[in-house]
Design an enzyme around this catalytic site. Structure first.
Site: not given
Length: 386
Positions: A286, A294, A330
C-alpha cells in the site's frame, strides 16, 4: 475520498511508524517560538520520563503465535504503521468496540451505541456496500427510463421519476459521509459469557492482535520498541527461523529469512506491507495503508532450492495468481532473493567476539542478501495485435 474524510484519516494515522521523534515540530529559523517548541519536543522524547514516550510494547509468544493483548498497544501498532491483525476482526482490532456498540452497554460512565459516534470500520464497510447496491439499482432504473425516452415511449409519470432519480444520483456522488443507522440491541445466547454482571455491564476483551514473525522481528530489529518475553534479538531470530525449519542449524536460505528480507526491503522503501494471503501471494503493498486506498501491488517471494538443484515454481499456479491479481486491478511483482553461501552466513552469525553487537551483526548479515524484482504481466493477444 472526500476532503472531510481525508482530513480525519490524516489526523488518526498521522504517524507512519510506531516511534517517537523529536522533530514533530518544524524548526523555523525566523520564528523564535518554533525554537522553544522544538527544544520541548527534544526534551520530551529523549529526557522526560513520560510513560507514553519510548514505552516498549509487550508481545507474548505462545503456541507459535505472537500476540499483543494490551488495548493501547494494539491501537498504536495499527494506527502507526498498520502492523498486525485483530483475530476477531477483518484487520483493525475493532471487535471490542463493535461488541460494545452492538450491546449498547455502559463504558466509563457513558452509554455506547451506534448513535454515539462509536462506529467500527466493519459497520462503515457494510453500509457502503448497501449504499453502492442502492446506487447501482437507481442508476439502472435511470438508464432504462432514458432508453424509453429516446424511443419516444415514455410516460409523463416516468419523466418526473427520471428527473428525481437524476437529482438523487447527483447528490449521492457529492456525498462525503457514510450513514450508519442504529440497530436494535439483540442479545445472543453467547453474550452472557462476555458481559460482566455488575453495575457497569462492561464487556470482556476476547480479541488480541496477532503479529507475523516478520513484523515482530522488524519492530525489534529496526526500532527496538517491543519486548518479546524478554528474549534477546538473536534468540528471537532463532525462534522465528525455527517456525519454518526445526533443525538446530540455521540455513542461509531459511524461509523466514528470505521472507523478512523482502518485508524489510519494501518497508525501507516507504511502502506499507501487509499479508497477501487472500490473493494467494506473500505480501500486499500500500502507498499509505488500508484506510486510504486499495493495495497496488501483490508480491510473491520466489526462491529456488539450490541444494537440491531444482526449482519449486509451479507456473500453472503462477499464471492462475496472475489472472486473479489482474481481475482485481493490481500488479503482480515477483521478488527473487539471492542468499549468501552457508559458510559466509555462519561466519557472521556465529560471531562471539568481545565487541559483539547483535544489531550490527544482523545489519551485516542481511546486507549479504541481494533482492531483485520482476513485474509479471499477462500477455493479452487481443489487445496487442496490430
Amino acid at each position: 475520498m472526500g476532503k472531510k474524510n481525508s482530513r480525519l484519516l490524516n489526523k488518526i494515522y498521522n504517524k507512519p511508524l510506531p516511534i517517537d521523534v523529536a522533530v514533530n515540530v518544524a524548526l523555523v529559523l525566523t520564528n523564535p517560538i518554533s525554537w522553544f517548541e522544538y527544544a520541548w519536543n527534544l526534551v520530551r522524547v529523549n529526557f522526560w520520563n513520560s510513560p507514553d514516550v519510548n514505552k516498549r510494547i509487550e508481545v507474548v509468544y505462545e503456541d507459535g503465535v505472537f500476540k499483543v493483548v494490551d488495548a493501547d498497544s494494539m491501537v498504536k501498532l495499527w494506527r502507526q504503521g498498520f502492523f498486525g491483525k485483530g483475530v476477531l476482526s477483518r484487520s483493525e482490532p475493532t471487535w471490542y468496540a463493535r461488541t460494545v456498540a452492538r450491546l449498547n452497554v455502559v463504558e466509563d460512565g457513558k452509554q455506547s451505541g451506534n448513535g454515539g459516534g462509536n462506529v467500527a470500520m466493519e459497520d462503515i464497510t457494510k453500509s457502503r456496500r448497501m449504499e453502492r447496491i442502492e446506487f447501482k439499482r437507481q442508476r439502472q432504473r435511470l438508464q432504462d427510463l432514458q432508453l424509453k425516452q429516446r424511443k419516444g415511449v415514455i410516460s409523463d409519470e416516468e419523466v418526473v421519476e427520471m428527473s428525481k432519480l437524476d437529482e438523487q444520483l447527483v447528490e449521492f456522488r457529492k456525498k462525503d459521509f457514510v450513514n450508519v443507522e442504529e440497530t436494535e440491541v439483540v442479545m445472543r445466547d453467547e453474550d452472557a459469557d462476555i458481559v460482566i454482571d455488575d453495575e457497569t455491564g462492561s464487556v470482556v476483551q476476547l480479541e488480541y492482535m496477532q503479529l507475523q514473525a516478520v513484523e515482530v522481528f522488524f519492530l525489534q530489529f529496526a526500532f527496538n520498541n517491543i519486548n518479546v518475553d524478554n528474549v534477546s534479538l538473536k534468540q528471537l531470530f532463532i525462534n522465528c527461523c525455527q517456525q519454518y525449519d526445526s533443525s538446530p542449524t540455521i540455513k542461509s536460505n531459511n524461509k523466514f529469512i528470505i521472507s523478512y528480507i523482502v518485508y524489510h526491503y519494501f518497508r525501507s522503501k516507504g511502502w506499507c506491507v501487509r499479508s497477501g494471503i487472500k490473493f494467494g501471494t506473500d505480501y500486499l503493498l500500500y502507498k499509505r495503508g488500508p484506510p486510504f486506498s486499495h493495495a497496488e501491488f501483490c508480491v510473491s517471494v520466489m526462491q529456488d532450492d539450490y541444494e537440491q538443484g531444482v526449482s519449486g515454481y509451479d507456473w500453472f499456479q503462477i499464471c492462475a495468481k496472475a489472472r486473479v491479481i489482474g481481475s482485481v486491478k493490481k500488479n503482480f511483482v515477483q521478488v527473487y532473493v539471492e542468499a549468501p553461501l552457508q559458510k559466509e552466513f555462519n561466519e557472521v552469525f556465529s560471531n562471539t567476539s568481545d565487541d559483539f553487537d547483535e544489531g550490527l551483526m544482523f545489519k551485516l548479515l542481511l546486507s549479504k542478501y541481494k533482492v531483485s524484482e520482476v513485474l509479471y504481466r499477462r500477455w493479452n493477444p487481443s489487445r496487442t495485435r496490430d
